[in-house]
Design a protein around this motif. Structure first.
Motif: not given
Length: 64
Positions: A22-25, A51-60
């Motif tokens: 959940d980085i939410h870039l 391992y990259l989990l969850g939301d990498l970018f802040e976009y819906w």
């Protein structure tokens, strides 16, 4: 007998695995992107797996 490259690579491994979640870039928070890129180049290179989990970018993309 191991070659020099594989011995060097094994010596550089500090962690078996790293987890990032959940980085939410997003453009509104450039310091987050900068820190994440620094992490990728400085820390993550010392792990055997990343391992990259969850939301990498802040976009819906949704039905809003």
């Amino acid at each position: 007998m191991k070659d020099v490259v594989s011995v060097t690579q094994e010596a550089q491994v500090k962690w078996l695995a790293l987890f990032v979640s959940d980085i939410h870039l997003c453009p509104d928070l450039p310091h987050t992107t900068t820190h994440f890129l620094n992490f990728l180049t400085d820390v993550a290179t010392q792990a055997k797996s990343l391992y990259l989990l969850g939301d990498l970018f802040e976009y819906w993309v949704g039905d809003d």
